[in-house]
Design a protein around this motif. Structure first.
Motif, mmCIF file in Angstrom:
data_model
loop_
_atom_site.group_PDB
_atom_site.id
_atom_site.type_symbol
_atom_site.label_atom_id
_atom_site.label_comp_id
_atom_site.label_asym_id
_atom_site.label_seq_id
_atom_site.Cartn_x
_atom_site.Cartn_y
_atom_site.Cartn_z
ATOM 1 N N ILE A 40 0.830 -1.213 0.000
ATOM 2 C CA ILE A 40 0.000 0.000 0.000
ATOM 3 C C ILE A 40 0.861 1.259 0.000
ATOM 4 C CG2 ILE A 40 -1.686 1.356 1.331
ATOM 5 C CD1 ILE A 40 -2.883 -1.356 2.246
ATOM 6 N N ARG A 41 1.974 1.228 0.730
ATOM 7 C CA ARG A 41 2.890 2.379 0.751
ATOM 8 C C ARG A 41 3.703 2.462 -0.544
ATOM 9 N NH1 ARG A 41 3.624 0.454 6.099
ATOM 10 N NH2 ARG A 41 5.570 -0.546 5.438
ATOM 11 N N LYS A 42 3.537 1.465 -1.415
ATOM 12 C CA LYS A 42 4.221 1.388 -2.714
ATOM 13 C C LYS A 42 5.739 1.402 -2.552
ATOM 14 C CE LYS A 42 0.308 3.493 -5.065
ATOM 15 N NZ LYS A 42 -0.179 4.638 -5.795
ATOM 16 N N GLU A 43 6.194 0.633 -1.578
ATOM 17 C CA GLU A 43 7.626 0.520 -1.350
ATOM 18 C C GLU A 43 8.267 -0.258 -2.494
ATOM 19 O OE1 GLU A 43 8.316 -1.101 2.550
ATOM 20 O OE2 GLU A 43 7.320 0.599 3.513
ATOM 21 N N ASN A 44 9.461 0.168 -2.880
ATOM 22 C CA ASN A 44 10.214 -0.499 -3.959
ATOM 23 C C ASN A 44 9.360 -0.674 -5.206
ATOM 24 O OD1 ASN A 44 12.459 -0.854 -2.134
ATOM 25 N ND2 ASN A 44 11.281 -2.496 -1.202
ATOM 26 N N LEU A 45 8.749 0.412 -5.627
ATOM 27 C CA LEU A 45 7.733 0.373 -6.682
ATOM 28 C C LEU A 45 8.169 -0.381 -7.928
ATOM 29 C CD1 LEU A 45 4.885 1.292 -7.417
ATOM 30 C CD2 LEU A 45 5.855 3.397 -8.273
ATOM 31 N N THR A 70 7.037 -6.460 -7.499
ATOM 32 C CA THR A 70 5.976 -6.647 -8.504
ATOM 33 C C THR A 70 4.587 -6.380 -7.942
ATOM 34 O OG1 THR A 70 5.915 -9.035 -8.072
ATOM 35 C CG2 THR A 70 7.305 -8.294 -9.885
ATOM 36 N N GLU A 71 4.371 -6.657 -6.654
ATOM 37 C CA GLU A 71 3.037 -6.417 -6.099
ATOM 38 C C GLU A 71 2.774 -4.922 -5.886
ATOM 39 O OE1 GLU A 71 1.410 -10.355 -4.144
ATOM 40 O OE2 GLU A 71 2.958 -9.444 -2.885
ATOM 41 N N SER A 72 3.775 -4.182 -5.444
ATOM 42 C CA SER A 72 3.619 -2.725 -5.355
ATOM 43 C C SER A 72 3.361 -2.149 -6.747
ATOM 44 C CB SER A 72 4.862 -2.072 -4.753
ATOM 45 O OG SER A 72 5.032 -2.420 -3.405
ATOM 46 N N GLN A 73 4.088 -2.647 -7.734
ATOM 47 C CA GLN A 73 3.918 -2.175 -9.105
ATOM 48 C C GLN A 73 2.529 -2.523 -9.638
ATOM 49 O OE1 GLN A 73 6.089 -0.197 -11.132
ATOM 50 N NE2 GLN A 73 4.080 -0.042 -12.085
ATOM 51 N N THR A 74 2.039 -3.704 -9.307
ATOM 52 C CA THR A 74 0.694 -4.081 -9.756
ATOM 53 C C THR A 74 -0.350 -3.172 -9.135
ATOM 54 O OG1 THR A 74 1.369 -6.371 -10.118
ATOM 55 C CG2 THR A 74 -0.986 -5.959 -9.891
#
Length: 192
Positions: free
Chosen positions: A116-121, A125-129
């Motif tokens: 949710i914090r979009k860490e390591n965007l 891969t999950e932050s990017q998704t």
């Protein structure tokens, strides 16, 4: 009801209290409840094998968003970005607490909060998704109303920034969306 369904239901229950409304086909919906449902539908459509952590992160990205008002932060870009960062932290912590309440492990809850914090965007891969889903939902459901409030130059710049945040897969999906012709023209100009 599964553990996942319980958490998603709890997020929806919180977002049902949103006094901000979105009208679709003449029917009023709590704004963030509808947004969360759009997000989940997009994820299910394009990433049907998503992990439970990602499914929760997508649904909770705007959980209780109205809690932190933009007006509580300073004007301008700095205030805007501070507000957005604080929202991300708030949404992440809210989702984490719900997951722990419903029996998810600390690791699972922390992983979801990081998404949710979009860490390591670009490398997670999950932050990017999550970012891809947010961009796709914007294009499908919110772009038209947003574009009506701004000049073409600003819209083109925002589209270019949005495009840069997306993965190759997200961009491919975006190119396959059916947009009204006036919006498709703006996308074409942004990508030219």
């Amino acid at each position: 009801m599964s553990q996942l369904q319980k958490v998603l239901h709890a997020i929806d229950a919180i977002n049902s209290a949103d006094i901000n409304l979105t009208i679709v086909d003449g029917i009023s919906h709590p704004k963030e409840l509808l947004y969360g449902q759009y997000m989940s539908a997009c994820l299910d459509n394009y990433w049907p094998d998503a992990s439970e952590c990602l499914q929760i992160a997508v649904r909770a990205q705007h959980v209780k968003r109205w809690h932190l008002k933009r007006t509580e932060f300073s004007e301008g870009k700095k205030g805007y970005f501070t507000w957005r960062k604080e929202l991300g932290i708030f949404h992440a912590e809210t989702a984490k607490a719900l997951m722990l309440d419903f029996g998810y492990s600390e690791d699972e809850a922390s992983k979801t909060a990081a998404i949710i914090r979009k860490e390591n965007l670009k490398s997670n891969t999950e932050s990017q998704t999550l970012e891809d889903v947010a961009c796709l939902v914007f294009l499908q459901y919110y772009f038209d109303a947003f574009a009506a409030k701004h000049n073409d130059e600003k819209i083109i710049r925002i589209l270019q920034l949005t495009w840069g945040k997306m993965s190759t897969r997200g961009q491919e999906i975006a190119l396959g969306l059916t947009l009204p012709s006036h919006l498709a023209i703006l996308v074409g100009k942004a990508l030219a």
